[in-house]
Design an enzyme around this catalytic site. Structure first.
Site, PDB file in Angstrom:
ATOM      1  CB  SER A  23      -0.885   0.036   1.243  1.00 46.30           C
ATOM      2  OG  SER A  23      -1.910  -0.901   1.132  1.00 46.30           O
ATOM      3  N   GLY A  94      -6.082  -3.860  -7.549  1.00 45.64           N
ATOM      4  CA  GLY A  94      -7.221  -2.975  -7.285  1.00 45.64           C
ATOM      5  C   GLY A  94      -6.767  -1.611  -6.812  1.00 45.64           C
ATOM      6  CB  SER A 175     -12.891   1.768   0.765  1.00 46.18           C
ATOM      7  OG  SER A 175     -11.987   1.667  -0.323  1.00 46.18           O
ATOM      8  CG  ASP A 334      -5.612  -6.432   2.586  1.00 45.56           C
ATOM      9  OD1 ASP A 334      -6.784  -6.517   2.167  1.00 45.56           O
ATOM     10  OD2 ASP A 334      -4.825  -5.535   2.224  1.00 45.56           O
TER      11      ASP A 334
HETATM   12  C1  S3P Z   1      -5.719  -0.940   0.130  1.00 44.76           C
HETATM   13  C2  S3P Z   1      -6.951  -0.859   0.706  1.00 44.76           C
HETATM   14  C3  S3P Z   1      -7.793  -2.011   1.025  1.00 44.76           C
HETATM   15  C4  S3P Z   1      -6.983  -3.295   1.008  1.00 44.76           C
HETATM   16  C5  S3P Z   1      -6.097  -3.394  -0.197  1.00 44.76           C
HETATM   17  C6  S3P Z   1      -5.110  -2.241  -0.205  1.00 44.76           C
HETATM   18  C7  S3P Z   1      -4.964   0.289  -0.173  1.00 44.76           C
HETATM   19  O1  S3P Z   1      -8.831  -2.122   0.057  1.00 44.76           O
HETATM   20  O2  S3P Z   1      -7.836  -4.414   1.067  1.00 44.76           O
HETATM   21  O3  S3P Z   1      -5.381  -4.595  -0.205  1.00 44.76           O
HETATM   22  O4  S3P Z   1      -3.749   0.221  -0.400  1.00 44.76           O
HETATM   23  O5  S3P Z   1      -5.584   1.363  -0.165  1.00 44.76           O
HETATM   24  P1  S3P Z   1     -10.230  -1.342   0.235  1.00 44.76           P
HETATM   25  O6  S3P Z   1      -9.984   0.109   0.122  1.00 44.76           O
HETATM   26  O7  S3P Z   1     -11.092  -1.862  -0.898  1.00 44.76           O
HETATM   27  O8  S3P Z   1     -10.743  -1.760   1.574  1.00 44.76           O
END
Ligand code: S3P
Length: 454
Positions: A23, A94, A175, A334
């Site tokens: 992240s 994502g 989120s 996670d």
């Molecule tokens: C993340 C946020 C989380 C997490 C992902 C990394 C990030 O997702 O599950 O692995 O780096 O901002 P969400 O924002 O969908 O909860």
């Protein structure tokens, strides 16, 4: 496609470091690309997810170079990105797709973001909706669910004289990806961005923006970014930041696997150095303390970007069942798959609730972990928003499939490491998205784990 073949029951002992936090890595790359001048990012993960963000930035005209010391990024400033020649491929990531949607919504050129089949089935309305509400011209593809949109995401340019609007938005779901996308777009908006979350999600973006002197204010679950407001020194914000030299702390989400293996395989003890311990990420450590884990944390201070890090020490011992939900769940979003593997070893029934977001991660992680645990003989009930796991039963080796989800693959491996006999985890190429050195690291600790080409 490769698989893990694991002969469980061998104690794990030794010291390790884990790759840089994924992240933090994404954000360090983005903020370095937007800086005025050069930055050096040390300790960036070699995982494919961070690489996807780096490659997209290259396609947008940013030069990034791997040096012996780290990744050198030649920042182009907030307004220096250029239109890419083709589609921007976010792979399985994502975080890349959602953060970049926010960043690119504020540009005077168009973009198209694409991903692999798993990413293309994940919901994107959560970023597309609020970005539209602030004037972005952004659309996704239709798909499985009505009222939802999916990748590819298309973003039209803002023409001369047009700009994004201020935004007041109460996020329905906590989120960090959505929050960060809206803050990144907010750097290009004509008014303030005011967000509130039901529970505070990981706050790396806010910490880094504050560290870089951007006009951001945080009060509990509320955050406001006002480009017309004062920077951290009280004077008018200069509209950007200079290059920086940052070290990315180790990824607690990756450390969680060796930690869990040490806690559940008899005779084990491991020390994990330089792990990020941002309190918005340490829910698993808190849950494990409640479960009686033999574990200590020694603080090492704060890394650049305002990120705390520490040395963790974990030793095998009896665990009792736990209860996880609410705020704690968000702080370990996670780590639910690996907690499920730990709960299988704890005495009593562990309840994991408020986790329906897990159904829209790289796989439906509630279903995946219920089936994985079941295959090893763990009595488990799948709930609409969680799992109920009966720990302490005698388990047997199994052959399971990762469903292409890195965290499911590694959590299944942790479970197998504690079971005498040979288990097989199919489809483990996905581990490279976050933790390419996983198998090698466990072998160095004494695990009998090989990666075999299927
Ligand atoms: C993340 C946020 C989380 C997490 C992902 C990394 C990030 O997702 O599950 O692995 O780096 O901002 P969400 O924002 O969908 O909860």
């Amino acid at each position: 496609m490769s698989r893990f073949v694991i002969r469980g029951g061998r104690a794990l002992r030794g010291r390790l470091e884990v790759p840089g936090d994924k992240s933090i890595g994404h954000r360090a790359l983005l903020f370095a690309a937007l800086a005025r001048g050069d930055s050096l990012i040390r300790g960036l993960s070699a995982g494919l997810d961070n690489r996807a963000t780096a490659d997209v930035l290259r396609a947008l005209g940013v030069s990034l170079e791997e040096t012996g010391e780290g990744v050198r990024v030649s920042g182009v400033g907030l307004h220096g990105l250029r239109m890419a020649k083709g589609a921007l491929d976010c792979g399985n990531s994502g975080t890349s797709m959602r953060l970049l949607s926010g960043l690119l919504a504020g540009q005077r050129f168009g973009s198209r973001l694409v991903g692999d089949p798993s990413l293309s089935s994940r919901p994107m309305m959560r970023v597309v909706g609020p970005l539209r509400a602030r004037g972005a011209l952004i659309a996704g593809a239709s798909g499985a669910k009505l009222d939802e949109v999916y990748a590819p995401i298309s973003i039209a340019p803002l023409v001369e004289g047009e700009s994004l609007l201020g935004l007041e938005y109460d996020m329905p779901v906590a989120s960090a990806q959505v929050k960060s996308a809206l803050l990144l777009s907010g750097l290009y908006a004509a008014g303030p961005t005011s967000l509130s979350e039901p529970v505070v999600s990981r706050d790396h973006t806010e910490r880094m923006l504050a560290y870089l002197g951007a006009p951001i204010r945080v009060a509990g679950p509320m955050v406001q970014l006002d480009p017309a407001g004062p920077g951290d020194d009280g004077a008018a914000w200069s509209g950007g930041w200079d290059g920086f030299d940052w070290e990315v702390p180790g990824d607690l989400s990756s450390a969680a696997f060796s930690l869990a293996a040490a806690l559940t395989v008899p005779g084990s003890r491991v020390e994990i150095d330089r792990v990020g311990t941002n309190p918005t990420r340490t829910g698993l450590l808190d849950a494990l303390r409640d479960m009686g884990a033999r574990m200590t944390t020694r603080s090492l201070g704060a890394a650049a970007g305002g990120e705390p890090f520490a040395c963790l020490d974990a030793e095998y011992g009896a665990l009792r069942a736990g209860r996880v939900g609410g705020e704690l769940l968000v702080r370990m979003i996670d780590e639910v798959p690996v907690l499920a593997a730990l709960a299988a070893r704890a005495g009593g029934s562990t309840d994991i609730r408020d986790a329906s977001e897990l159904r829209v991660k790289e796989s439906d992680r509630l279903r995946a972990m219920a089936e994985t645990l079941g295959a090893f003989g763990v009595p488990v009930e799948e709930l609409p928003d969680g799992l109920r796991i009966e720990g302490g039963s005698a388990l047997h080796p199994a052959r399971v499939d990762s469903r292409g989800d890195h965290r499911v693959a590694m959590s299944a491996a942790v479970l197998a490491l504690g079971i005498e006999g040979e288990s097989v985890i199919e489809d483990v190429d996905c581990v490279r998205t976050s933790y390419p050195s996983f198998a090698e690291t466990l072998r160095a600790l004494g695990a009998d784990l090989s990666e075999v080409e299927a």
